[in-house]
Design a protein around this motif. Structure first.
Motif, PDB file in Angstrom:
ATOM      1  N   GLY A   1      57.543 -14.830 -19.258  1.00 18.02           N
ATOM      2  CA  GLY A   1      57.858 -16.131 -19.850  1.00 18.02           C
ATOM      3  C   GLY A   1      59.257 -16.633 -19.539  1.00 18.02           C
ATOM      4  N   TRP A   2      60.061 -15.836 -18.821  1.00 17.68           N
ATOM      5  CA  TRP A   2      61.455 -16.199 -18.546  1.00 17.68           C
ATOM      6  C   TRP A   2      61.772 -16.285 -17.057  1.00 17.68           C
ATOM      7  CZ3 TRP A   2      64.568 -18.241 -22.000  1.00 17.68           C
ATOM      8  CH2 TRP A   2      64.325 -17.983 -23.345  1.00 17.68           C
ATOM      9  N   SER A   3      61.535 -15.176 -16.353  1.00 18.26           N
ATOM     10  CA  SER A   3      62.038 -15.032 -14.981  1.00 18.26           C
ATOM     11  C   SER A   3      61.464 -16.105 -14.060  1.00 18.26           C
ATOM     12  CB  SER A   3      61.659 -13.657 -14.424  1.00 18.26           C
ATOM     13  OG  SER A   3      62.010 -12.649 -15.350  1.00 18.26           O
ATOM     14  N   VAL A   4      62.354 -16.928 -13.498  1.00 17.06           N
ATOM     15  CA  VAL A   4      61.958 -18.012 -12.595  1.00 17.06           C
ATOM     16  C   VAL A   4      62.281 -17.593 -11.165  1.00 17.06           C
ATOM     17  CG1 VAL A   4      62.324 -20.433 -11.973  1.00 17.06           C
ATOM     18  CG2 VAL A   4      62.458 -19.725 -14.384  1.00 17.06           C
ATOM     19  N   LEU A   5      61.298 -17.655 -10.270  1.00 19.11           N
ATOM     20  CA  LEU A   5      61.469 -17.214  -8.888  1.00 19.11           C
ATOM     21  C   LEU A   5      61.130 -18.325  -7.908  1.00 19.11           C
ATOM     22  CD1 LEU A   5      60.143 -14.586 -10.624  1.00 19.11           C
ATOM     23  CD2 LEU A   5      60.639 -13.505  -8.445  1.00 19.11           C
ATOM     24  N   THR A   6      61.598 -18.150  -6.667  1.00 19.73           N
ATOM     25  CA  THR A   6      61.209 -19.097  -5.613  1.00 19.73           C
ATOM     26  C   THR A   6      59.759 -18.818  -5.229  1.00 19.73           C
ATOM     27  OG1 THR A   6      61.972 -17.630  -3.823  1.00 19.73           O
ATOM     28  CG2 THR A   6      63.554 -19.228  -4.674  1.00 19.73           C
ATOM     29  N   GLU A   7      58.987 -19.880  -5.082  1.00 13.09           N
ATOM     30  CA  GLU A   7      57.571 -19.709  -4.774  1.00 13.09           C
ATOM     31  C   GLU A   7      57.370 -19.059  -3.403  1.00 13.09           C
ATOM     32  OE1 GLU A   7      54.671 -22.782  -6.294  1.00 13.09           O
ATOM     33  OE2 GLU A   7      54.464 -23.038  -4.121  1.00 13.09           O
ATOM     34  N   ASP A   8      58.256 -19.370  -2.451  1.00 13.15           N
ATOM     35  CA  ASP A   8      58.091 -18.837  -1.091  1.00 13.15           C
ATOM     36  C   ASP A   8      58.786 -17.493  -0.892  1.00 13.15           C
ATOM     37  OD1 ASP A   8      60.763 -19.566  -1.000  1.00 13.15           O
ATOM     38  OD2 ASP A   8      60.479 -21.220   0.412  1.00 13.15           O
ATOM     39  N   GLY A   9      59.369 -16.946  -1.962  1.00 12.00           N
ATOM     40  CA  GLY A   9      60.009 -15.632  -1.855  1.00 12.00           C
ATOM     41  C   GLY A   9      61.380 -15.647  -1.199  1.00 12.00           C
ATOM     42  N   SER A  10      61.905 -16.851  -0.907  1.00 14.03           N
ATOM     43  CA  SER A  10      63.219 -16.918  -0.266  1.00 14.03           C
ATOM     44  C   SER A  10      64.335 -16.639  -1.285  1.00 14.03           C
ATOM     45  CB  SER A  10      63.429 -18.291   0.379  1.00 14.03           C
ATOM     46  OG  SER A  10      63.525 -19.301  -0.603  1.00 14.03           O
ATOM     47  N   LEU A  11      65.504 -16.268  -0.760  1.00 11.28           N
ATOM     48  CA  LEU A  11      66.658 -15.978  -1.615  1.00 11.28           C
ATOM     49  C   LEU A  11      67.132 -17.226  -2.341  1.00 11.28           C
ATOM     50  CD1 LEU A  11      68.991 -13.776   0.637  1.00 11.28           C
ATOM     51  CD2 LEU A  11      67.531 -13.005  -1.262  1.00 11.28           C
TER      52      LEU A  11
ATOM     53  N   VAL B   1      67.029 -26.656  -6.409  1.00  9.69           N
ATOM     54  CA  VAL B   1      65.965 -26.592  -7.407  1.00  9.69           C
ATOM     55  C   VAL B   1      66.084 -27.838  -8.289  1.00  9.69           C
ATOM     56  CG1 VAL B   1      65.133 -25.287  -9.405  1.00  9.69           C
ATOM     57  CG2 VAL B   1      65.929 -24.082  -7.346  1.00  9.69           C
ATOM     58  N   THR B   2      64.955 -28.521  -8.499  1.00 12.26           N
ATOM     59  CA  THR B   2      64.994 -29.746  -9.317  1.00 12.26           C
ATOM     60  C   THR B   2      64.407 -29.528 -10.716  1.00 12.26           C
ATOM     61  OG1 THR B   2      62.862 -30.415  -8.379  1.00 12.26           O
ATOM     62  CG2 THR B   2      64.847 -31.256  -7.311  1.00 12.26           C
ATOM     63  N   GLU B   3      63.645 -28.444 -10.902  1.00 16.61           N
ATOM     64  CA  GLU B   3      62.981 -28.206 -12.195  1.00 16.61           C
ATOM     65  C   GLU B   3      63.945 -27.760 -13.278  1.00 16.61           C
ATOM     66  OE1 GLU B   3      58.946 -26.025 -12.504  1.00 16.61           O
ATOM     67  OE2 GLU B   3      59.593 -26.010 -10.415  1.00 16.61           O
TER      68      GLU B   3
ATOM     69  N   GLY C   1      64.800 -21.321   1.195  1.00 18.33           N
ATOM     70  CA  GLY C   1      63.556 -21.989   1.583  1.00 18.33           C
ATOM     71  C   GLY C   1      63.323 -23.246   0.756  1.00 18.33           C
ATOM     72  N   GLY C   2      62.080 -23.423   0.323  1.00 24.06           N
ATOM     73  CA  GLY C   2      61.715 -24.627  -0.418  1.00 24.06           C
ATOM     74  C   GLY C   2      62.168 -24.579  -1.872  1.00 24.06           C
ATOM     75  N   PRO C   3      62.114 -25.733  -2.560  1.00 27.10           N
ATOM     76  CA  PRO C   3      62.600 -25.814  -3.936  1.00 27.10           C
ATOM     77  C   PRO C   3      61.573 -25.383  -5.000  1.00 27.10           C
ATOM     78  CG  PRO C   3      61.938 -27.990  -3.184  1.00 27.10           C
ATOM     79  CD  PRO C   3      61.750 -27.058  -2.016  1.00 27.10           C
ATOM     80  N   GLU C   4      60.342 -25.073  -4.583  1.00 30.19           N
ATOM     81  CA  GLU C   4      59.296 -24.794  -5.570  1.00 30.19           C
ATOM     82  C   GLU C   4      59.543 -23.466  -6.286  1.00 30.19           C
ATOM     83  OE1 GLU C   4      58.693 -25.398  -2.303  1.00 30.19           O
ATOM     84  OE2 GLU C   4      58.005 -27.479  -2.418  1.00 30.19           O
ATOM     85  N   THR C   5      59.134 -23.414  -7.559  1.00 28.12           N
ATOM     86  CA  THR C   5      59.399 -22.231  -8.386  1.00 28.12           C
ATOM     87  C   THR C   5      58.118 -21.765  -9.089  1.00 28.12           C
ATOM     88  OG1 THR C   5      59.791 -23.332 -10.519  1.00 28.12           O
ATOM     89  CG2 THR C   5      61.624 -23.313  -8.959  1.00 28.12           C
ATOM     90  N   TYR C   6      58.145 -20.536  -9.570  1.00 31.86           N
ATOM     91  CA  TYR C   6      57.128 -20.073 -10.517  1.00 31.86           C
ATOM     92  C   TYR C   6      57.782 -19.136 -11.524  1.00 31.86           C
ATOM     93  CZ  TYR C   6      56.736 -15.497  -8.206  1.00 31.86           C
ATOM     94  OH  TYR C   6      56.991 -14.238  -7.698  1.00 31.86           O
ATOM     95  N   THR C   7      57.099 -18.928 -12.653  1.00 36.86           N
ATOM     96  CA  THR C   7      57.654 -18.107 -13.737  1.00 36.86           C
ATOM     97  C   THR C   7      56.783 -16.873 -13.939  1.00 36.86           C
ATOM     98  OG1 THR C   7      58.478 -20.117 -14.770  1.00 36.86           O
ATOM     99  CG2 THR C   7      58.402 -18.158 -16.158  1.00 36.86           C
TER     100      THR C   7
END
Ligand code: MG
Ligand code: MG
Length: 245
Positions: A215-225, A160-162, A205-211
């Motif tokens: 306002g806190w919980s950050v998850l993988t965009e592709d649902g991977s572990l 994760v780069t963010e 999976g990929g490095p992309e995230t969403y929140t």
């Protein structure tokens, strides 16, 4: 910022409290408990050791630890979530002693976990130690992230780069940041007395995230572990000292 021996001694004490929070929460991890219970267990350690929480109230964060299961990367709020057999859970803990901060996280399996999940935990923890190995006087800060990234990507995972690590001392998050990847330049030269929290976040999976809307919980965009390991480490003349062991 370079910390004196006396300041590092206080950070060592804060780090020991964080290590005890890890030990206490690991000891109760099992299917059927809530993440709110993990928070209670961690809060009891802070209380017993006379330490303050650096998480509680941080930009309004409502707990003393972050609990982030499965595809949640970081910053999960402890609550009603019930741990299930096969989950992985990241537990991020912090403590303040006499104004000095410690910060460290681990990810563990709940009961029996899949071979993929086991490999993710092993690789992510190994990437942290590869980063720690770079923490010697005279080396450059961004070699830490390069080492983390090399281990994670060799296993076919992404970093994760963010979200990144950070210097730490009288605040939990101080400058400079510690990326978990090579940002294109070597960064500052490491000096004796510098203290950093190094914290790789690695996704299957990929490095992309969403929140989430909380306002806190950050998850993988592709649902991977995703897994997260962190220690607070002082750079000393004779090598790195992990303060949160
Ligand atoms: Mg942390
Ligand atoms: Mg941190």
């Amino acid at each position: 910022m370079r910390r004196s021996k006396d300041e590092i001694a206080k950070m060592r004490r804060a780090g020991k409290v964080v290590a005890e929070m890890h030990e206490a929460t690991r000891a109760v991890l099992r299917p059927g408990i809530t993440t709110a219970y993990l928070n209670e267990v961690a809060a009891a350690v802070l209380e017993k050791r006379g330490a303050r929480s650096n998480f509680l109230g941080y930009h309004g964060f409502p707990a003393v630890i972050c609990t982030s299961p499965n595809d949640m990367i970081v910053h999960g709020i402890p609550g009603e979530y019930v741990l299930e057999e096969g989950d992985i859970i990241s537990v991020d803990c912090g403590a303040i002693i006499e104004g000095y901060h410690g910060d460290a996280a681990y990810t563990a399996g709940v009961g029996e976990i899949s071979p993929d999940a086991r490999r993710l935990l092993e690789v992510t923890e190994r990437s942290l130690w590869a980063g720690v190995d770079q923490m010697t006087v005279g080396n450059r800060l961004h070699e830490i992230g390069r080492a983390v990234q090399t281990v994670a990507e060799a296993a076919g995972f992404s970093v994760v780069t963010e979200y990144v690590g950070h210097a730490i001392g009288t605040e939990m998050h101080e400058q400079p940041q510690v990326p978990n990847y090579w940002p294109g330049s070597p960064g500052p030269t490491l000096k004796s007395g510098m203290v950093f929290a190094v914290e790789p976040m690695v996704n299957v999976g990929g490095p992309e995230t969403y929140t989430l809307d909380d306002g806190w919980s950050v998850l993988t965009e592709d649902g991977s572990l995703s897994a997260h390991f962190e220690h607070t480490i002082a750079i000393l003349d004779d090598g790195p000292e992990v303060l949160t062991l």
